[in-house]
Enzyme design. Structure first.
Site, short mmCIF file in Angstrom:
data_model
loop_
_atom_site.label_atom_id
_atom_site.label_comp_id
_atom_site.label_asym_id
_atom_site.label_seq_id
_atom_site.Cartn_x
_atom_site.Cartn_y
_atom_site.Cartn_z
N HIS A 172 0.86 -1.18 0.00
CA HIS A 172 0.00 0.00 0.00
C HIS A 172 0.90 1.23 0.00
CE1 HIS A 172 -3.69 2.34 0.88
NE2 HIS A 172 -2.84 3.14 1.51
N CYS A 173 0.76 2.04 -1.03
CA CYS A 173 1.62 3.22 -1.18
C CYS A 173 0.84 4.49 -0.85
CB CYS A 173 2.17 3.29 -2.61
SG CYS A 173 3.31 4.68 -2.86
N PRO A 174 1.15 5.15 0.25
CA PRO A 174 0.44 6.39 0.57
C PRO A 174 0.78 7.53 -0.39
CG PRO A 174 2.21 6.02 2.14
CD PRO A 174 2.14 4.80 1.28
N GLY A 201 -1.71 7.19 -2.93
CA GLY A 201 -3.07 7.13 -2.37
C GLY A 201 -3.85 5.91 -2.77
#
Length: 495
Positions: free
Chosen positions: A200-202, A205
């Protein structure tokens, strides 16, 4: 006025014929209630995601860092094109802003494609599918344990499958109620199982999975080139100016170059390093999740070799970047199918109502009351028009058709009112079921006191003599009313 005076409270009656094809009939009006607009699946999506543009854009709920990414790219690139490119295109070559523009648009396109797309979310099991899966698991455990007890057991955590000679465990997701396919994992931030989950890449997003990994890789790779490109030519701009006016004066003349150089210097190392790491993952056909857990070894001779690798760097890169893009499995823009069964269309002039359990449960109290009232209205018609009188002058002649004369016969096969029908001669009951009117163009009906008992089945052509005359509905109206009566009885039986 009715012949004979009629001392009862009901002197003149009008029976409003109920058309079987009218949209305002009591039997059909409950089904034609105002329906709300159908919802799309993204509106009731169980995961922690945000949707925009009617479900076309799908993102994670935490999007603050994504907006920071947009601001950094837009501000840095904008300052470069506004303050550095005019000087560089004049002193060096006009190709510099052109190449920078191509890189910028490629970076923005891949970023938005990564952030706004479905990463490969797996649909959750429906309650029936989950119950069936747990039942199958329970039966398997009973057979393995030699027990036939059917009590509830929690499903096991794993299953095992063989992929290219390597045993791979499939874990059960208690949130999605499914056995996750190989390389899938459940994202705790988005609360979804993602196929070929990478991480999961913030910064983008969104989750990075099977359906957007290639765009993520192209984004970080092109961003690395853009960052290096801007940083290199900003330094070149400062050096060229410092040769003419000195270093401090060069910084004063172009303060935006200082800001660009600082941003690029601190970000280029992480971006270039991330690009190199994912290049290694693609060449070995691994995911970030698998590499962190140490699931596989790059050497084929070891026991835990990678079953997904093709054994060739070029083939692995082509499979990850150039392979077919799988479709989305969640159909987020599809409409939610209503659980209520639809009524069948009319067949041979009679509307067929299903008698299934799901249809009978749909009948609420108001609908049942209206259906019952309609049946009583239809059943009251034979009582009001029974035993009509004809005089000797009005006897129908063979072969002569009368238009306004009363109906003197009852066709063989006309159903009589049910014996279980409540007493319809009471003043209150008939007043509620039959609308009253003072004067209605001379139409006259029998009062409740004058209405005789229902006649039996009579052969066709048998006249019935009575002392009073009355206006009776035509045979076609009787057929439609009896048809409505049958409808109501069938509907009540299903309730």
């Amino acid at each position: 006025m009715t012949p004979g005076g009629g001392s009862g409270p009901m002197k003149d009656c009008e029976y409003s014929q109920i058309s079987t094809h009218s949209s305002s009939s009591p039997m059909e009006s409950p089904h034609k209630k105002k329906k709300s607009a159908p919802k799309r699946k993204w509106e009731v999506f169980p995961g922690r995601n945000k949707f925009f543009c009617n479900g076309r854009i799908m993102m994670a709920r935490q999007t603050g860092v994504f907006y920071l990414t947009l601001v950094l790219i837009l501000v840095t690139s904008g300052l470069f094109f506004a303050f550095d490119c005019p000087y560089l295109s004049e002193k060096i070559t006009p190709a510099i802003p052109a190449i920078g523009g191509i890189l910028f648009f490629f970076v923005m396109g891949t970023l938005l494609r990564t952030s706004f797309s479905d990463p490969g979310v797996l649909p959750r099991a429906t309650p029936d599918e989950a119950a069936d899966l747990e039942r199958q698991i329970g039966n398997t455990e009973d057979i393995a344990n030699g027990s036939s007890s059917g009590g509830y057991r929690p499903p096991p955590r794993t299953k095992e499958v063989i992929i290219n000679g390597q045993t791979v465990k499939l874990k059960y997701c208690f949130t999605c109620k499914i056995f996750r396919p190989p390389r899938a994992s459940h994202c705790s931030l988005c609360d979804n199982c993602v196929e070929r989950f990478d991480h999961h890449c913030p910064w983008v997003g969104n989750c990075v999975g099977k359906r957007n990994y290639r765009f993520f890789y192209m984004f970080i790779l092109s961003l690395s080139f853009l960052t290096v490109f801007i940083f290199a030519f900003v330094i070149t701009h400062v050096i060229l100016r410092s040769q003419q006016t000195g270093f401090l004066n060069a910084l004063k003349d172009s303060p935006a170059s200082v800001l660009e150089a600082v941003v690029c210097f601190f970000s280029v190392w992480s971006i270039v390093g991330l690009s190199g790491f994912h290049t290694y993952l693609i060449s070995s056909n691994q995911t970030t999740n698998e590499d962190i857990k140490g699931s596989w070894s790059n050497k084929r001779g070891k026991e835990n070799y990678n079953p997904y690798s093709y054994g060739n760097i070029f083939t692995n890169c082509c499979a990850a970047l150039c392979g077919p893009l799988s479709p989305s499995l969640i159909d987020r823009r599809g409409f939610i199918q209503p659980d209520t069964p639809q009524l069948a269309g009319p067949s041979n002039g009679i509307t067929m109502y299903g008698a299934t359990q799901s249809q009978s449960n749909m009948c609420d109290q108001d609908q049942c009351i209206q259906s019952t009232k309609f049946v009583l209205q239809a059943a009251a018609t034979p009582l009001l028009q029974s035993e009509p009188s004809i005089t000797s002058e009005e006897l129908p002649l063979p072969g002569k058709t009368t238009i306004s004369g009363p109906c003197a016969t009852l066709t063989l096969g006309q159903p009589t009112p049910p014996s279980s029908m409540p007493n319809l001669t009471s003043d209150t009951g008939l007043t509620d079921m039959i609308p009253l009117k003072e004067e209605h163009e001379g139409h006259q009906f029998l009062t409740p006191e004058e209405a005789p008992s229902p006649p039996g089945m009579l052969p066709s052509g048998s006249p019935i003599t009575h002392s009073h005359t009355m206006h009776v509905l035509s045979l076609a109206s009787q057929d439609s009313l009896h048809e409505d009566s049958v409808r109501g009885l069938v509907k009540l039986s299903s309730v």
